[in-house]
Scaffold this active site. Structure first.
Site, PDB file in Angstrom:
ATOM      1  N   CYS A   9       0.877  -1.176   0.000  1.00 33.07           N
ATOM      2  CA  CYS A   9       0.000   0.000   0.000  1.00 33.07           C
ATOM      3  C   CYS A   9       0.916   1.229   0.000  1.00 33.07           C
ATOM      4  O   CYS A   9       2.086   1.129  -0.370  1.00 33.07           O
ATOM      5  CB  CYS A   9      -0.982  -0.021   1.161  1.00 33.07           C
ATOM      6  SG  CYS A   9      -0.268   0.202   2.815  1.00 33.07           S
ATOM      7  N   ASN A  12       2.588   1.511   4.276  1.00 32.31           N
ATOM      8  CA  ASN A  12       2.854   0.241   4.935  1.00 32.31           C
ATOM      9  C   ASN A  12       2.551   0.276   6.431  1.00 32.31           C
ATOM     10  O   ASN A  12       3.251  -0.317   7.238  1.00 32.31           O
ATOM     11  CB  ASN A  12       4.293  -0.219   4.674  1.00 32.31           C
ATOM     12  CG  ASN A  12       4.571  -1.666   5.041  1.00 32.31           C
ATOM     13  OD1 ASN A  12       5.647  -1.982   5.527  1.00 32.31           O
ATOM     14  ND2 ASN A  12       3.633  -2.561   4.807  1.00 32.31           N
ATOM     15  N   CYS A  14      -1.200   0.577   7.323  1.00 29.37           N
ATOM     16  CA  CYS A  14      -2.630   0.243   7.464  1.00 29.37           C
ATOM     17  C   CYS A  14      -3.017  -0.999   6.667  1.00 29.37           C
ATOM     18  O   CYS A  14      -3.110  -2.089   7.206  1.00 29.37           O
ATOM     19  CB  CYS A  14      -3.513   1.419   7.020  1.00 29.37           C
ATOM     20  SG  CYS A  14      -3.352   2.910   7.986  1.00 29.37           S
ATOM     21  N   ARG A  15      -3.249  -0.802   5.376  1.00 28.83           N
ATOM     22  CA  ARG A  15      -3.800  -1.870   4.543  1.00 28.83           C
ATOM     23  C   ARG A  15      -2.834  -3.030   4.313  1.00 28.83           C
ATOM     24  O   ARG A  15      -3.215  -4.190   4.465  1.00 28.83           O
ATOM     25  CB  ARG A  15      -4.249  -1.300   3.192  1.00 28.83           C
ATOM     26  CG  ARG A  15      -5.431  -0.364   3.324  1.00 28.83           C
ATOM     27  CD  ARG A  15      -5.747   0.334   2.033  1.00 28.83           C
ATOM     28  NE  ARG A  15      -4.787   1.416   1.804  1.00 28.83           N
ATOM     29  CZ  ARG A  15      -4.805   2.210   0.744  1.00 28.83           C
ATOM     30  NH1 ARG A  15      -5.704   2.033  -0.205  1.00 28.83           N
ATOM     31  NH2 ARG A  15      -3.918   3.179   0.614  1.00 28.83           N
ATOM     32  N   SER A  16      -1.609  -2.746   3.911  1.00 31.39           N
ATOM     33  CA  SER A  16      -0.705  -3.856   3.580  1.00 31.39           C
ATOM     34  C   SER A  16      -0.292  -4.678   4.800  1.00 31.39           C
ATOM     35  O   SER A  16      -0.243  -5.901   4.701  1.00 31.39           O
ATOM     36  CB  SER A  16       0.508  -3.381   2.772  1.00 31.39           C
ATOM     37  OG  SER A  16       1.250  -2.415   3.446  1.00 31.39           O
ATOM     38  N   ASP A 127      -8.402   3.514   1.552  1.00 35.77           N
ATOM     39  CA  ASP A 127      -7.446   3.839   2.605  1.00 35.77           C
ATOM     40  C   ASP A 127      -8.206   4.295   3.847  1.00 35.77           C
ATOM     41  O   ASP A 127      -8.888   5.315   3.818  1.00 35.77           O
ATOM     42  CB  ASP A 127      -6.514   4.952   2.126  1.00 35.77           C
ATOM     43  CG  ASP A 127      -5.373   5.229   3.085  1.00 35.77           C
ATOM     44  OD1 ASP A 127      -5.373   4.688   4.215  1.00 35.77           O
ATOM     45  OD2 ASP A 127      -4.473   5.994   2.708  1.00 35.77           O
TER      46      ASP A 127
END
Length: 163
Positions: A9, A12, A14-16, A127
């Site tokens: 993401c 690095n 939150c999402r990933s 996000d």
């Protein structure tokens, strides 16, 4: 031979890292943890060395996932050792494909939600950083839904390597 997957993401945090944690758990549940390596990175280095966003950590822990993480920036040299690079949204996919040193490396880049048949045409994981806790819950739901199809695709590749 180890099959390597990296989730990417922007920062690095939150999402990933969420996708990394969920997918690592799925790999372990499937008995593939010795055959599949899972990690994550960001397209930008803003948060290098930082832990995951506290809201990511909370959502992961509340749902039974490991939450240890240190942010890092994606290095184009990694393409040579990675089998699959999973982008969390189309902006990440474009950035990663531009970083790819070869067309073969660019072909390793896929959108996470492309592994979720219910996602339809909406393949971006939004996000959650600038929103509230509900955005992190929604992100986890999308990651979990796509992880089933991703695991099936990775299992097929791993079993193909073993044959």
């Amino acid at each position: 031979m180890t099959y390597r997957v990296c989730f990417v993401c922007t920062g690095n945090i939150c999402r990933s890292p969420m996708a990394e944690s969920v997918f690592r758990a799925r790999v372990a549940e499937a008995g593939l943890d010795g055959l599949v390596e899972v990690d994550s990175a960001g397209t930008d280095g803003w948060h290098e060395g930082d832990g995951a966003d506290p809201r990511t950590v909370t959502v992961l822990r509340e749902n039974g996932y490991e939450a240890g993480h240190a942010a890092r920036r994606f290095d184009p040299a990694w393409f040579t050792r990675l089998d699959l690079v999973i982008a969390l949204d189309s902006g990440h996919r474009r950035a990663l494909r531009r970083l790819a040193p070869t067309e073969r490396d660019a072909d390793k880049v896929r959108l996470l939600r492309s592994y979720d048949p219910a996602a339809g045409d909406d393949l971006d994981v939004p996000d959650p950083y600038y929103g509230g806790a509900e955005g992190f819950d929604e992100c986890l739901e999308m990651v979990e839904a796509a992880s089933t199809g991703l695991l099936a695709a990775v299992r097929e590749q791993v079993e193909g390597q073993a044959a």
